[in-house]
Design a protein around this motif. Structure first.
Motif, PDB file in Angstrom:
ATOM      1  N   GLU A  85       0.839  -1.201   0.000  1.00 59.01           N
ATOM      2  CA  GLU A  85       0.000   0.000   0.000  1.00 59.01           C
ATOM      3  C   GLU A  85       0.872   1.247   0.000  1.00 59.01           C
ATOM      4  O   GLU A  85       1.749   1.403   0.854  1.00 59.01           O
ATOM      5  N   LEU A  86       0.612   2.129  -0.963  1.00 60.24           N
ATOM      6  CA  LEU A  86       1.332   3.396  -1.044  1.00 60.24           C
ATOM      7  C   LEU A  86       0.544   4.480  -0.322  1.00 60.24           C
ATOM      8  O   LEU A  86      -0.617   4.729  -0.643  1.00 60.24           O
ATOM      9  N   GLY A  87       1.153   5.121   0.647  1.00 62.13           N
ATOM     10  CA  GLY A  87       0.498   6.203   1.367  1.00 62.13           C
ATOM     11  C   GLY A  87       0.808   7.552   0.745  1.00 62.13           C
ATOM     12  O   GLY A  87       1.611   7.668  -0.180  1.00 62.13           O
ATOM     13  N   GLY A  88       0.147   8.579   1.247  1.00 66.31           N
ATOM     14  CA  GLY A  88       0.462   9.935   0.800  1.00 66.31           C
ATOM     15  C   GLY A  88      -0.137  10.362  -0.507  1.00 66.31           C
ATOM     16  O   GLY A  88       0.233  11.411  -1.044  1.00 66.31           O
ATOM     17  N   GLY A  89      -1.051   9.583  -1.076  1.00 71.43           N
ATOM     18  CA  GLY A  89      -1.657   9.985  -2.349  1.00 71.43           C
ATOM     19  C   GLY A  89      -0.631  10.023  -3.459  1.00 71.43           C
ATOM     20  O   GLY A  89      -0.049   9.000  -3.828  1.00 71.43           O
ATOM     21  N   ASP A  94       7.984   8.184  -6.027  1.00 71.65           N
ATOM     22  CA  ASP A  94       9.245   7.460  -6.201  1.00 71.65           C
ATOM     23  C   ASP A  94       9.211   6.066  -5.577  1.00 71.65           C
ATOM     24  O   ASP A  94       9.985   5.181  -5.962  1.00 71.65           O
ATOM     25  N   LEU A  95       8.315   5.864  -4.604  1.00 70.25           N
ATOM     26  CA  LEU A  95       8.248   4.569  -3.919  1.00 70.25           C
ATOM     27  C   LEU A  95       7.536   3.502  -4.745  1.00 70.25           C
ATOM     28  O   LEU A  95       7.575   2.322  -4.392  1.00 70.25           O
ATOM     29  N   ILE A  96       6.904   3.906  -5.833  1.00 71.55           N
ATOM     30  CA  ILE A  96       6.153   2.948  -6.653  1.00 71.55           C
ATOM     31  C   ILE A  96       7.071   1.864  -7.222  1.00 71.55           C
ATOM     32  O   ILE A  96       6.646   0.716  -7.424  1.00 71.55           O
ATOM     33  N   GLN A  97       8.318   2.197  -7.446  1.00 67.84           N
ATOM     34  CA  GLN A  97       9.230   1.228  -8.067  1.00 67.84           C
ATOM     35  C   GLN A  97       9.608   0.075  -7.134  1.00 67.84           C
ATOM     36  O   GLN A  97      10.049  -0.979  -7.595  1.00 67.84           O
ATOM     37  N   ILE A  98       9.403   0.244  -5.837  1.00 67.13           N
ATOM     38  CA  ILE A  98       9.879  -0.764  -4.888  1.00 67.13           C
ATOM     39  C   ILE A  98       9.105  -2.084  -4.965  1.00 67.13           C
ATOM     40  O   ILE A  98       9.707  -3.159  -5.064  1.00 67.13           O
ATOM     41  N   PRO A  99       7.769  -2.090  -4.906  1.00 71.29           N
ATOM     42  CA  PRO A  99       7.054  -3.381  -4.886  1.00 71.29           C
ATOM     43  C   PRO A  99       7.071  -4.130  -6.215  1.00 71.29           C
ATOM     44  O   PRO A  99       6.949  -5.353  -6.228  1.00 71.29           O
ATOM     45  N   MET A 126      -5.441   9.895 -10.390  1.00 66.11           N
ATOM     46  CA  MET A 126      -5.405   8.767 -11.313  1.00 66.11           C
ATOM     47  C   MET A 126      -4.271   8.917 -12.323  1.00 66.11           C
ATOM     48  O   MET A 126      -3.484   7.982 -12.563  1.00 66.11           O
ATOM     49  N   ASP A 127      -4.153  10.088 -12.907  1.00 62.33           N
ATOM     50  CA  ASP A 127      -3.141  10.385 -13.916  1.00 62.33           C
ATOM     51  C   ASP A 127      -1.740  10.140 -13.374  1.00 62.33           C
ATOM     52  O   ASP A 127      -0.941   9.383 -13.944  1.00 62.33           O
ATOM     53  N   SER A 128      -1.428  10.771 -12.255  1.00 64.77           N
ATOM     54  CA  SER A 128      -0.081  10.697 -11.697  1.00 64.77           C
ATOM     55  C   SER A 128       0.310   9.277 -11.320  1.00 64.77           C
ATOM     56  O   SER A 128       1.396   8.790 -11.666  1.00 64.77           O
ATOM     57  N   LEU A 129      -0.570   8.588 -10.616  1.00 61.63           N
ATOM     58  CA  LEU A 129      -0.241   7.257 -10.119  1.00 61.63           C
ATOM     59  C   LEU A 129      -0.125   6.227 -11.238  1.00 61.63           C
ATOM     60  O   LEU A 129       0.802   5.401 -11.245  1.00 61.63           O
ATOM     61  N   LEU A 130      -1.024   6.265 -12.204  1.00 62.46           N
ATOM     62  CA  LEU A 130      -0.968   5.285 -13.282  1.00 62.46           C
ATOM     63  C   LEU A 130       0.186   5.545 -14.229  1.00 62.46           C
ATOM     64  O   LEU A 130       0.798   4.598 -14.754  1.00 62.46           O
ATOM     65  N   GLN A 131       0.529   6.797 -14.455  1.00 62.13           N
ATOM     66  CA  GLN A 131       1.672   7.092 -15.321  1.00 62.13           C
ATOM     67  C   GLN A 131       2.956   6.528 -14.740  1.00 62.13           C
ATOM     68  O   GLN A 131       3.739   5.871 -15.441  1.00 62.13           O
ATOM     69  N   VAL A 132       3.208   6.798 -13.474  1.00 65.31           N
ATOM     70  CA  VAL A 132       4.455   6.342 -12.854  1.00 65.31           C
ATOM     71  C   VAL A 132       4.477   4.821 -12.752  1.00 65.31           C
ATOM     72  O   VAL A 132       5.513   4.191 -12.979  1.00 65.31           O
TER      73      VAL A 132
END
Length: 343
Positions: A85-89, A94-99, A126-132
């Motif tokens: 689970e990614l916190g902070g909206g 940058d933490l998306i790459q870890i899991p 939606m835009d920001s999270l799905l792009q990264v």
């Protein structure tokens, strides 16, 4: 039962095959699910609900992990699901790459939780999270392809498994590279919105979900919503059967399994013909973004987390042209007139 014509070798081979099948059926499997979405959108509560943990949820500070187990049957090993689970909206992209790794990408799914009570934040989140997330997945698949092109191609092919071969929109959509479930949370607040605003949000999320080959459902803390939510999440986490329920009525919680919607049922973006003609959009996604943000202007966001690219603007131009042609055809169809929003 052995046949009289079977010789010793046939019987031995049959017994070995039976043992292998039994081992396959009892083998333990592991899957990973990554929950992303609005800050305080209900991600932790959804996870706890799906793994039967009766405890109060706490704010997720950064990136958190837990796991769940479920048995396939009596006296069989329990399957394992890894929940990230990614916190902070959108503040910790940058933490998306870890899991997401090359080791787990073949059994990895994404759950995007969008807070329906905050429609002005919806598109940017939606835009920001799905792009990264997609950028990370693209890199992993490219790295896999350098040493094993067959494995990389198989991952790319798997994204179409939820879209029927005869679906009329196959040439017009661009499925996400991983199984994707979009959850609209806090429906109990959303249901009190004006009817027209609810219709716009529903149509927009239906288009986005269909374009990405994702499932879509709305939920709240209500007990009646829990069983459907659990079935969709547990389908990704443990391979269990998914609910066959479907609801596209904007006056009720949406429940739309991947591949079951269509552009003809969704209709055109929520704007008048004259407004649509004034929109300068390069892709179908950009067209829906601009029409949505006319009604729900994005709130001020921190520039360090925004991107100059529109959501998946790398979509092929010919796909965009085909979509425009479909919109024109739909606009002339009487059956869709009742679905268009008045402005």
């Amino acid at each position: 039962m052995p046949r009289s014509s079977d010789n010793l070798w046939d019987l031995a081979a049959s017994e070995v095959q039976a043992k292998e099948n039994a081992e396959d059926n009892s083998a333990e499997t592991e899957r990973s699910i990554f929950f992303i979405g609005n800050k305080n959108g209900g991600k932790t509560s959804i996870i706890l609900r799906c793994i039967d943990r009766d405890e109060a949820s706490k704010p997720t500070l950064a990136l958190e992990y837990t796991f769940g187990r479920k048995a396939k049957g009596h006296n069989t090993p329990k399957d394992i699901a890894h929940f990230w689970e990614l916190g902070g909206g959108t503040s910790l992209l940058d933490l998306i790459q870890i899991p997401i790794t090359s080791e787990n990408i073949r059994t990895f799914s994404v759950v995007l939780v969008l807070d329906l009570s905050k429609p002005n934040e919806l598109w940017h989140t939606m835009d920001s999270l799905l792009q990264v997330t997609r950028k990370r997945v693209d890199k992993i698949i490219a790295d896999i392809g350098k040493s094993n092109s067959k494995a990389a191609n198989q991952i790319m092919q798997n994204i179409w498994r939820n879209i029927p071969n005869n679906h009329p929109d196959r040439e017009l959509i661009d499925p996400f590279l991983l199984p994707l479930l979009i959850i609209g949370s806090k429906y109990d607040i959303f249901q009190d919105f004006e009817s027209e605003k609810r219709k716009i949000i529903c149509k927009t999320l239906r288009f986005v979900s269909h374009y990405f080959g994702a499932s879509l459902l709305f939920t709240s803390k209500a007990e009646s919503h829990k069983s459907v939510l659990r079935s969709f999440v547990n389908h990704l986490a443990f391979g269990q059967d998914r609910s066959k329920l479907m609801s596209v009525d904007h006056n009720k919680p949406l429940v739309i399994p991947a591949g079951s919607d269509s552009l003809s049922q969704i209709g055109t973006p929520p704007a008048s013909d004259s407004d649509l003609r004034q929109v300068n959009a390069r892709t179908p996604m950009e067209l829906w973004k601009k029409t949505y943000e006319r009604v729900f202007p994005p709130e001020v966001i921190r520039l360090e987390h925004s991107s100059s690219r529109e959501l998946y603007s790398q979509g092929k131009s010919e796909k965009s042209e085909r979509y425009t042609m479909v919109l024109l055809a739909l606009d002339k169809t009487n059956a869709l007139c009742s679905t268009l929003c008045d402005t």
